[in-house]
Design an enzyme around this catalytic site. Structure first.
Site: not given
Ligand code: NAD
Length: 498
Positions: A178, A253, A287, A388
């Protein structure tokens, strides 16, 4: 839905394309100018269930394909990524918004990861150890687990799927993927190229839709034993809770609040380059982005004045234009969130040195552009130094010593990336030891991970797993210990050898 319009796309389940059972759709559009990129199914639980059923069935054959053959598929996929690198890079500048060089780097990371994990097909190394008994042989082997639920963010729309799907596949698992709703086109192209590389029907399925519906159903589905999620801390906590009901392996992550330390003996020009690249690259939406600079008081003023000059010289624009330095942020909600933190910083008493505004002049008004923003006089416990923001906002914190710098760097809930600029080798080694982070850079910014070392963070950046390198295989395999007794007698461990 009729699919003669090439911008209308479908899920891929069991090798077949299909709309959402509900017929609902959503649009992906460019954060730079609002251009429509494509229309995708807004799937529901029913669609997820079909994909999981397909992946469950496909697992029975895929797990028996010899691992070197699974690896060869990844080599073919890597080659296809090479051939399509220009196309994917261009699409990424439009759909996600990052500038060309960074979009190319994102695709290259997937190429590197696919070649690297393809090679794992001929390794997947376990252990043999001598038995305490005669005529007995023992070894540990990595076993595939089953259907992996892969849930990804929008900020590395080709690289992050590769970090998860490549090791999952080489280890013999099947996948329901997804992608983020902000970058479905890139997720779709990723899967189409896997199909072109020869992935059998049902081994990789893509289901588009929102996190609260598609993601949630994947996390709750009884036939998905592993969830690999990259996203925000809040999403990670929700997914971990939901997965706990079925004792799932949940690989997280999550976010970061990464700092660069600049000591009084640093090469300041080098530090400036590192800060600009790490803080404003990808518009601060990594991130591993630098959102705090912790600078020794003796070089504070010199560093800050050059930093402001250089930040003000950065050109905002669409990622596909050659002279753009900083692209848009991902969507309107992100823009508002970033802007709200500017007010928070001002209210907290930090000094806004530059930026702090939404850019609207000319064509910038069509997209979501935020000016590179620098605050000085930031105290370590201010919200702008703790939370963040995920945008081009940088907090400068002045310190008087190495000890204080390390303490401030560590004084956050996250622990992803860290960095120190110093020419003193003893300081560098102390920082490697004392910085609480999964990654530490010496004389480089907080960005620059390569695919063959573990990637991930300590504290609330994750839950102890790593992607990339051999460490990634621990997420996608279970260890099995095998004992072969060829003595022809009953030999009892811990008893008959005494
Ligand atoms: P997000 O948490 O909003 O979404 C991430 C994914 O999770 C999306 O596909 C979203 O649709 C899904 N999601 C949201 N709620 C969910 C739920 N209840 N159950 C299952 N899936 C769900 O994050 P974002 O805005 O897409 O990305 C930014 C975040 O990602 C930042 O916090 C960033 O630091 C983090 N990030 C971390 C890394 C790492 O490797 N540590 C790398 C890239 C981004």
């Amino acid at each position: 839905m009729a699919t003669t319009d090439t911008r209308i796309h479908q899920n891929l389940i069991a090798g077949e394309r299909s709309d959402a059972a509900s017929g609902d759709t959503f649009e992906s559009s460019s954060p730079a100018d609002g251009e429509l990129i494509g229309v995708y199914p807004r799937s529901g639980a029913e669609d997820v269930d079909r994909a999981v059923a397909a992946a469950t069935e496909a697992f029975e054959e895929w797990r028996l394909v010899p691992a070197p053959k699974r690896g060869e598929l990844l080599f073919r996929f890597a080659q296809l990524l090479v051939e399509h690198k220009a196309e994917l890079t261009d699409l990424m500048t439009h759909e996600m918004g990052k500038v060309k060089a960074e979009a190319g780097g994102d695709v290259q990371e997937a190429i590197d990861m696919s070649y690297y994990m393809g090679g794992e097909g001929r390794r997947l190394i376990g252990q043999t150890t001598p038995s305490e008994l005669q005529n007995k042989f023992q070894m540990s082997v990595r076993m595939p687990i089953g259907v992996i639920g892969v849930i990804t963010p929008w900020n590395f729309p080709i690289a992050i799927p590769s970090w998860k799907i490549a090791p999952a596949l080489v280890a013999g698992n099947t996948v329901v993927f997804k992608p983020a709703t902000d970058t479905p086109a890139l997720g779709q192209r990723f899967v189409e190229l896997l199909v072109e590389a020869g992935v059998p029907d049902g081994v990789v399925n893509i289901v588009h839709g929102g996190g609260g519906v598609v993601g949630q159903r994947l996390v709750e589905h009884p036939d998905v034993p592993v969830i690999s999620l990259t996203g925000s801390r809040e999403t990670g906590v929700a997914v971990l809770h939901a997965g706990a009901e079925r004792l799932k392996h949940v690989h997280l992550e999550l976010g970061g609040k990464n700092a660069i330390i600049v000591m009084d003996d640093a090469d300041l020009d080098l530090a400036l380059d590192g800060i600009l690249w790490s803080a404003f690259g990808t518009s601060g939406q990594r991130c591993t982005a630098t959102s705090r600079v912790i600078v020794h008081e003796q070089v504070h003023d010199e560093l800050v004045s050059s930093l402001v000059d250089r930040a003000e010289a950065l050109r905002l624009g669409p990622g596909w234009e050659d002279d753009t330095d900083v692209g848009p942020v991902i969507n309107g909600a992100a823009l508002e969130k970033i802007h709200s933190y500017t007010q928070i910083g001002i209210d907290e008493g930090a000094r806004l040195l530059t930026g702090g505004g939404i850019a609207t002049e000319g064509d910038l008004g069509k997209g979501f552009f935020y000016r590179p923003t620098i605050f000085a006089g930031v105290q370590p416990d201010m919200r702008i130094a703790q939370e963040e923001i995920f945008g081009p906002t940088l907090s400068i914190i002045r310190v008087a010593s190495e000890d204080e710098a390390v303490r401030v760097s560590n004084g956050i809930r996250y622990g992803l990336s860290s960095s120190i600029f110093t020419q003193d080798v003893n300081r560098a080694f102390r920082a490697m030891r004392d910085l609480q982070a999964g990654i530490t850079y010496i004389n480089a910014g907080t960005i620059g991970a390569e695919v063959h070392l573990p990637f991930g963070g300590v504290k609330e950046t994750g839950n102890g797993h790593r992607e990339a390198g051999q460490a990634a295989l621990d997420v996608f395999t279970e260890w099995k210990s095998v004992y072969v007794d060829y003595s022809g007698t009953l030999q009892r461990a811990q008893i008959d050898n005494q």
